[in-house]
Write a protein that holds these residues in place. Structure first.
Motif, PDB file in Angstrom:
ATOM      1  N   PHE A  21      16.021  75.370   2.647  1.00 44.54           N
ATOM      2  CA  PHE A  21      15.029  75.726   3.657  1.00 44.54           C
ATOM      3  C   PHE A  21      14.929  74.627   4.714  1.00 44.54           C
ATOM      4  CE2 PHE A  21      10.613  75.839   5.204  1.00 44.54           C
ATOM      5  CZ  PHE A  21      10.589  77.118   5.731  1.00 44.54           C
ATOM      6  N   GLY A  22      14.904  73.377   4.265  1.00 44.40           N
ATOM      7  CA  GLY A  22      14.821  72.256   5.199  1.00 44.40           C
ATOM      8  C   GLY A  22      16.025  72.173   6.117  1.00 44.40           C
ATOM      9  N   LYS A  23      17.194  72.458   5.581  1.00 40.71           N
ATOM     10  CA  LYS A  23      18.407  72.417   6.401  1.00 40.71           C
ATOM     11  C   LYS A  23      18.405  73.546   7.432  1.00 40.71           C
ATOM     12  CE  LYS A  23      21.440  70.100   3.120  1.00 40.71           C
ATOM     13  NZ  LYS A  23      20.661  69.965   1.892  1.00 40.71           N
ATOM     14  N   VAL A  24      18.067  74.749   6.997  1.00 36.85           N
ATOM     15  CA  VAL A  24      18.061  75.894   7.909  1.00 36.85           C
ATOM     16  C   VAL A  24      17.000  75.736   9.000  1.00 36.85           C
ATOM     17  CG1 VAL A  24      17.603  78.381   8.052  1.00 36.85           C
ATOM     18  CG2 VAL A  24      19.058  77.490   6.226  1.00 36.85           C
ATOM     19  N   MET A  25      15.841  75.206   8.623  1.00 35.47           N
ATOM     20  CA  MET A  25      14.748  75.048   9.585  1.00 35.47           C
ATOM     21  C   MET A  25      14.926  73.814  10.478  1.00 35.47           C
ATOM     22  SD  MET A  25      13.049  77.707   9.148  1.00 35.47           S
ATOM     23  CE  MET A  25      11.694  77.356  10.229  1.00 35.47           C
ATOM     24  N   GLY A  26      15.863  72.957  10.152  1.00 39.20           N
ATOM     25  CA  GLY A  26      16.157  71.802  10.995  1.00 39.20           C
ATOM     26  C   GLY A  26      15.201  70.639  10.824  1.00 39.20           C
ATOM     27  N   PHE A  27      14.759  70.402   9.587  1.00 38.01           N
ATOM     28  CA  PHE A  27      13.890  69.250   9.346  1.00 38.01           C
ATOM     29  C   PHE A  27      14.620  67.975   9.746  1.00 38.01           C
ATOM     30  CE2 PHE A  27      11.144  71.258   5.739  1.00 38.01           C
ATOM     31  CZ  PHE A  27      10.704  72.227   6.629  1.00 38.01           C
ATOM     32  N   LYS A  28      13.869  67.045  10.294  1.00 37.56           N
ATOM     33  CA  LYS A  28      14.434  65.814  10.847  1.00 37.56           C
ATOM     34  C   LYS A  28      15.282  65.054   9.828  1.00 37.56           C
ATOM     35  CE  LYS A  28      13.118  61.604  13.242  1.00 37.56           C
ATOM     36  NZ  LYS A  28      12.026  60.784  13.752  1.00 37.56           N
ATOM     37  N   ALA A  29      14.811  64.956   8.595  1.00 37.51           N
ATOM     38  CA  ALA A  29      15.541  64.206   7.571  1.00 37.51           C
ATOM     39  C   ALA A  29      16.939  64.787   7.344  1.00 37.51           C
ATOM     40  CB  ALA A  29      14.760  64.186   6.264  1.00 37.51           C
ATOM     41  N   HIS A  30      17.037  66.110   7.332  1.00 37.42           N
ATOM     42  CA  HIS A  30      18.336  66.744   7.112  1.00 37.42           C
ATOM     43  C   HIS A  30      19.244  66.572   8.327  1.00 37.42           C
ATOM     44  CE1 HIS A  30      17.297  68.456   3.254  1.00 37.42           C
ATOM     45  NE2 HIS A  30      16.161  68.887   3.767  1.00 37.42           N
ATOM     46  N   MET A  31      18.653  66.645   9.513  1.00 34.82           N
ATOM     47  CA  MET A  31      19.451  66.441  10.721  1.00 34.82           C
ATOM     48  C   MET A  31      20.017  65.018  10.759  1.00 34.82           C
ATOM     49  SD  MET A  31      17.173  68.560  13.446  1.00 34.82           S
ATOM     50  CE  MET A  31      18.358  68.566  14.753  1.00 34.82           C
ATOM     51  N   GLU A  32      19.181  64.053  10.407  1.00 32.31           N
ATOM     52  CA  GLU A  32      19.638  62.664  10.374  1.00 32.31           C
ATOM     53  C   GLU A  32      20.700  62.449   9.294  1.00 32.31           C
ATOM     54  OE1 GLU A  32      16.017  60.467   9.890  1.00 32.31           O
ATOM     55  OE2 GLU A  32      15.465  60.663  12.003  1.00 32.31           O
ATOM     56  N   ALA A  33      20.518  63.109   8.141  1.00 31.20           N
ATOM     57  CA  ALA A  33      21.493  62.966   7.062  1.00 31.20           C
ATOM     58  C   ALA A  33      22.862  63.485   7.491  1.00 31.20           C
ATOM     59  CB  ALA A  33      21.014  63.699   5.809  1.00 31.20           C
ATOM     60  N   PHE A  34      22.892  64.629   8.165  1.00 28.63           N
ATOM     61  CA  PHE A  34      24.180  65.176   8.604  1.00 28.63           C
ATOM     62  C   PHE A  34      24.792  64.322   9.701  1.00 28.63           C
ATOM     63  CE2 PHE A  34      23.365  68.529   5.806  1.00 28.63           C
ATOM     64  CZ  PHE A  34      24.498  69.308   5.684  1.00 28.63           C
ATOM     65  N   ASN A  35      23.961  63.726  10.554  1.00 32.66           N
ATOM     66  CA  ASN A  35      24.489  62.779  11.545  1.00 32.66           C
ATOM     67  C   ASN A  35      25.091  61.566  10.848  1.00 32.66           C
ATOM     68  OD1 ASN A  35      23.865  64.290  13.810  1.00 32.66           O
ATOM     69  ND2 ASN A  35      21.827  63.389  14.012  1.00 32.66           N
ATOM     70  N   HIS A  36      24.387  61.051   9.833  1.00 35.28           N
ATOM     71  CA  HIS A  36      24.883  59.900   9.082  1.00 35.28           C
ATOM     72  C   HIS A  36      26.213  60.225   8.395  1.00 35.28           C
ATOM     73  CE1 HIS A  36      25.046  56.498   6.343  1.00 35.28           C
ATOM     74  NE2 HIS A  36      25.158  57.357   5.340  1.00 35.28           N
ATOM     75  N   LEU A  37      26.313  61.436   7.862  1.00 31.88           N
ATOM     76  CA  LEU A  37      27.543  61.840   7.169  1.00 31.88           C
ATOM     77  C   LEU A  37      28.644  62.260   8.139  1.00 31.88           C
ATOM     78  CD1 LEU A  37      25.935  63.890   4.266  1.00 31.88           C
ATOM     79  CD2 LEU A  37      26.987  61.624   4.103  1.00 31.88           C
ATOM     80  N   ARG A  38      28.341  62.192   9.440  1.00 31.41           N
ATOM     81  CA  ARG A  38      29.280  62.569  10.502  1.00 31.41           C
ATOM     82  C   ARG A  38      29.749  64.018  10.344  1.00 31.41           C
ATOM     83  NH1 ARG A  38      31.967  56.999   9.764  1.00 31.41           N
ATOM     84  NH2 ARG A  38      33.267  58.168   8.327  1.00 31.41           N
ATOM     85  N   LEU A  39      28.780  64.890  10.089  1.00 31.93           N
ATOM     86  CA  LEU A  39      29.050  66.317   9.974  1.00 31.93           C
ATOM     87  C   LEU A  39      28.318  67.037  11.097  1.00 31.93           C
ATOM     88  CD1 LEU A  39      28.587  66.680   6.117  1.00 31.93           C
ATOM     89  CD2 LEU A  39      30.736  66.767   7.368  1.00 31.93           C
ATOM     90  N   PRO A  40      28.900  68.114  11.631  1.00 30.70           N
ATOM     91  CA  PRO A  40      28.247  68.831  12.741  1.00 30.70           C
ATOM     92  C   PRO A  40      26.976  69.543  12.274  1.00 30.70           C
ATOM     93  CG  PRO A  40      30.228  69.991  12.035  1.00 30.70           C
ATOM     94  CD  PRO A  40      30.190  68.693  11.273  1.00 30.70           C
ATOM     95  N   GLN A  41      26.059  69.750  13.201  1.00 26.48           N
ATOM     96  CA  GLN A  41      24.781  70.369  12.857  1.00 26.48           C
ATOM     97  C   GLN A  41      24.934  71.828  12.446  1.00 26.48           C
ATOM     98  OE1 GLN A  41      21.765  68.846  12.422  1.00 26.48           O
ATOM     99  NE2 GLN A  41      22.975  66.997  12.685  1.00 26.48           N
ATOM    100  N   TRP A  42      25.931  72.536  12.961  1.00 26.69           N
ATOM    101  CA  TRP A  42      26.126  73.913  12.525  1.00 26.69           C
ATOM    102  C   TRP A  42      26.465  73.956  11.034  1.00 26.69           C
ATOM    103  CZ3 TRP A  42      30.658  75.275  10.248  1.00 26.69           C
ATOM    104  CH2 TRP A  42      31.794  74.511  10.525  1.00 26.69           C
ATOM    105  N   PHE A  43      27.129  72.913  10.548  1.00 26.30           N
ATOM    106  CA  PHE A  43      27.476  72.858   9.130  1.00 26.30           C
ATOM    107  C   PHE A  43      26.231  72.657   8.269  1.00 26.30           C
ATOM    108  CE2 PHE A  43      29.519  70.941   5.328  1.00 26.30           C
ATOM    109  CZ  PHE A  43      30.374  71.993   5.042  1.00 26.30           C
TER     110      PHE A  43
END
Length: 114
Positions: A21-43
Motif C-alpha cells: 500500500f505504501g509503495k502504490v500510494m507513494g509514501f516518502k519512505a518508499h520513494m526514498e528507498a527506491f532512489n537509494h536502491l537506484r530503481l525507477p519509481q514505476w518499479f
C-alpha cells in the motif's frame, strides 16, 4: 505445524499489505528507498501491486492452499530480488536483514504447502 504456518502467513500478509500500500500510494519512505536502491519509481508501483497481490493470495490461501503456495512463491521471488538490490548498492547486513527475514518466512510457508 499448521497453526505455525497460519501465523507466518498472517505476519507476511500484514507486512506486505502495509508495504505494498505504501509503495502504490507513494509514501516518502518508499520513494526514498527506491532512489537509494537506484530503481525507477514505476518499479516501486509494480512492486507494490505484486506485494498486494501476494498478500491477497495468502489470505485466500487460508481456505485453498494452492493460493497460499502461489502467494508465498511470489513473496520469496520478490524477496530474493530485494536482497539482490541491497547487495547491488552495497547496503549493510543490517539494512538487508528485514527483507532476508521475510524471504525466509515466505520460503518456509511455500515449503509447507508444497
Amino acid at each position: 505445524m499448521e497453526i505455525l504456518t497460519y501465523i507466518l502467513q498472517g505476519i507476511l500478509v500484514l507486512i506486505f499489505v502495509f508495504a505494498g500500500f505504501g509503495k502504490v500510494m507513494g509514501f516518502k519512505a518508499h520513494m526514498e528507498a527506491f532512489n537509494h536502491l537506484r530503481l525507477p519509481q514505476w518499479f516501486r508501483i509494480v512492486t507494490g501491486i505484486v506485494e498486494l497481490a501476494g498478500a491477497a493470495l495468502l489470505i485466500v490461501g487460508y481456505w485453498a492452499s494452492t493460493f497460499a503456495t502461489a502467494g508465498a512463491l511470489i513473496f520469496a521471488i520478490t524477496g530474493v530480488g530485494g536482497i539482490l538490490s541491497h547487495i547491488r548498492v552495497k547496503d549493510s547486513l543490517k539494512d538487508t536483514a528485514m527483507i532476508t527475514f521475510l524471504t525466509i518466512l515466505a520460503v518456509v510457508v511455500f515449503i509447507y504447502y508444497v
